[in-house]
Motif scaffolding. Structure first.
Motif, PDB file in Angstrom:
ATOM      1  N   CYS A 105       0.849  -1.191   0.000  1.00 55.51           N
ATOM      2  CA  CYS A 105       0.000   0.000   0.000  1.00 55.51           C
ATOM      3  C   CYS A 105       0.885   1.242   0.000  1.00 55.51           C
ATOM      4  O   CYS A 105       2.022   1.199   0.454  1.00 55.51           O
ATOM      5  CB  CYS A 105      -0.900   0.040   1.234  1.00 55.51           C
ATOM      6  SG  CYS A 105      -2.176  -1.220   1.243  1.00 55.51           S
ATOM      7  N   ASP A 142      -8.536   7.747  -2.469  1.00 52.70           N
ATOM      8  CA  ASP A 142      -8.581   6.879  -1.284  1.00 52.70           C
ATOM      9  C   ASP A 142     -10.040   6.618  -0.941  1.00 52.70           C
ATOM     10  O   ASP A 142     -10.611   7.229  -0.046  1.00 52.70           O
ATOM     11  CB  ASP A 142      -7.834   7.518  -0.115  1.00 52.70           C
ATOM     12  CG  ASP A 142      -7.772   6.612   1.106  1.00 52.70           C
ATOM     13  OD1 ASP A 142      -8.040   5.396   0.974  1.00 52.70           O
ATOM     14  OD2 ASP A 142      -7.454   7.130   2.186  1.00 52.70           O
ATOM     15  N   ILE A 143     -10.627   5.690  -1.681  1.00 51.83           N
ATOM     16  CA  ILE A 143     -12.065   5.453  -1.632  1.00 51.83           C
ATOM     17  C   ILE A 143     -12.552   5.082  -0.231  1.00 51.83           C
ATOM     18  O   ILE A 143     -13.558   5.591   0.237  1.00 51.83           O
ATOM     19  CB  ILE A 143     -12.460   4.351  -2.647  1.00 51.83           C
ATOM     20  CG1 ILE A 143     -12.176   4.870  -4.055  1.00 51.83           C
ATOM     21  CG2 ILE A 143     -13.920   3.952  -2.499  1.00 51.83           C
ATOM     22  CD1 ILE A 143     -12.249   3.816  -5.137  1.00 51.83           C
ATOM     23  N   ASN A 144     -11.835   4.179   0.440  1.00 54.52           N
ATOM     24  CA  ASN A 144     -12.294   3.738   1.752  1.00 54.52           C
ATOM     25  C   ASN A 144     -11.799   4.628   2.893  1.00 54.52           C
ATOM     26  O   ASN A 144     -12.116   4.386   4.058  1.00 54.52           O
ATOM     27  CB  ASN A 144     -11.919   2.269   2.013  1.00 54.52           C
ATOM     28  CG  ASN A 144     -10.427   2.033   2.007  1.00 54.52           C
ATOM     29  OD1 ASN A 144      -9.633   2.978   1.969  1.00 54.52           O
ATOM     30  ND2 ASN A 144     -10.036   0.772   2.043  1.00 54.52           N
ATOM     31  N   GLY A 145     -11.015   5.650   2.585  1.00 50.95           N
ATOM     32  CA  GLY A 145     -10.588   6.628   3.570  1.00 50.95           C
ATOM     33  C   GLY A 145      -9.678   6.099   4.663  1.00 50.95           C
ATOM     34  O   GLY A 145      -9.593   6.689   5.742  1.00 50.95           O
ATOM     35  N   ASP A 146      -8.937   5.029   4.383  1.00 51.37           N
ATOM     36  CA  ASP A 146      -8.081   4.433   5.414  1.00 51.37           C
ATOM     37  C   ASP A 146      -6.671   5.032   5.462  1.00 51.37           C
ATOM     38  O   ASP A 146      -5.840   4.617   6.255  1.00 51.37           O
ATOM     39  CB  ASP A 146      -7.999   2.914   5.257  1.00 51.37           C
ATOM     40  CG  ASP A 146      -7.311   2.464   3.982  1.00 51.37           C
ATOM     41  OD1 ASP A 146      -6.966   3.332   3.140  1.00 51.37           O
ATOM     42  OD2 ASP A 146      -7.108   1.245   3.808  1.00 51.37           O
ATOM     43  N   SER A 150      -4.395   1.070  -1.902  1.00 53.59           N
ATOM     44  CA  SER A 150      -4.078  -0.272  -2.393  1.00 53.59           C
ATOM     45  C   SER A 150      -3.737  -0.157  -3.869  1.00 53.59           C
ATOM     46  O   SER A 150      -3.986   0.883  -4.496  1.00 53.59           O
ATOM     47  CB  SER A 150      -5.278  -1.203  -2.202  1.00 53.59           C
ATOM     48  OG  SER A 150      -6.346  -0.798  -3.065  1.00 53.59           O
ATOM     49  N   GLU A 153      -6.985   0.654  -5.735  1.00 48.49           N
ATOM     50  CA  GLU A 153      -7.408   2.045  -5.574  1.00 48.49           C
ATOM     51  C   GLU A 153      -6.527   2.969  -6.419  1.00 48.49           C
ATOM     52  O   GLU A 153      -7.024   3.879  -7.077  1.00 48.49           O
ATOM     53  CB  GLU A 153      -7.288   2.488  -4.108  1.00 48.49           C
ATOM     54  CG  GLU A 153      -8.403   2.036  -3.217  1.00 48.49           C
ATOM     55  CD  GLU A 153      -8.178   2.474  -1.774  1.00 48.49           C
ATOM     56  OE1 GLU A 153      -9.130   3.025  -1.185  1.00 48.49           O
ATOM     57  OE2 GLU A 153      -7.062   2.264  -1.241  1.00 48.49           O
TER      58      GLU A 153
END
Length: 188
Positions: A105, A142-146, A150, A153
């Motif tokens: 990542c 950063d779609i999932n906002g973590d 990845s 992404e």
């Protein structure tokens, strides 16, 4: 009548490969390009620690068998990637380059350090700071906002945003390196 266009393209590629080989062997008579020679080859001197780490990471991505040297086949593969690869292949390489710690990542700090280093090496000024560019990338993809990107992404996000793809391509423009190689090939 056969397809003469294919023949001339093949002849051009053979000639180009021969020139690349001559250039490589002139610069690296041992047949191997070490990290020190890599930096010398591209005129990379007096780099900051972060820039030096970026150059080392780039060198390591081209050293496909991890033996600490770039041989002629790795050299050709690197040039082919830069010159002829499609967007997906380049994005895979960019991701590997940005994933500084090899975690699978890219985090915000990794992206910031790489962008800052690339800009320091290229010497080109930009409208947007390295930090702002890194933040924009994460805000957009950063779609999932973590706080990590990845591979999926990263590649999907970049490909789905023309402005971001253009900015990333310009940021990683290696044409100055290619001009150096081609200029020296023509002199031989």
């Amino acid at each position: 009548m056969g397809n003469t266009n294919g023949t001339s393209v093949e002849k051009l590629q053979e000639c180009e490969s021969h020139q690349w080989y001559r250039k490589f062997m002139t610069e690296c008579p041992s047949g191997f390009l070490t990290y020190y020679e890599f930096k010398q080859f591209f005129g990379l001197k007096n780099l900051s620690e972060a820039s030096n780490e970026y150059v080392l990471t780039m060198f390591q991505t081209f050293d496909m068998n991890d033996d600490g040297c770039i041989d002629f086949m790795e050299y050709v593969a690197a040039l082919s990637l830069v010159l002829k690869a499609n967007v997906q292949q380049k994005l895979r390489w960019y991701f590997k380059l940005y994933d500084f710690d090899g975690s699978g990542c890219i985090d915000r700090d990794e992206l910031f350090v790489i962008i800052k280093s690339i800009r320091a090496i290229s010497g080109v000024s930009h409208d947007m700071s390295s930090e702002d560019f890194s933040n924009m990338v994460f805000d957009k993809i950063d779609i999932n906002g973590d706080g990590e990107l990845s591979y999926e992404e990263f590649t999907e996000g970049i490909q789905n945003d023309e402005k971001l793809l253009k900015m990333l391509t310009e940021c990683l423009d290696l044409s100055h390196i290619l001009q150096k190689i081609y200029g020296e090939l023509k002199e031989q």
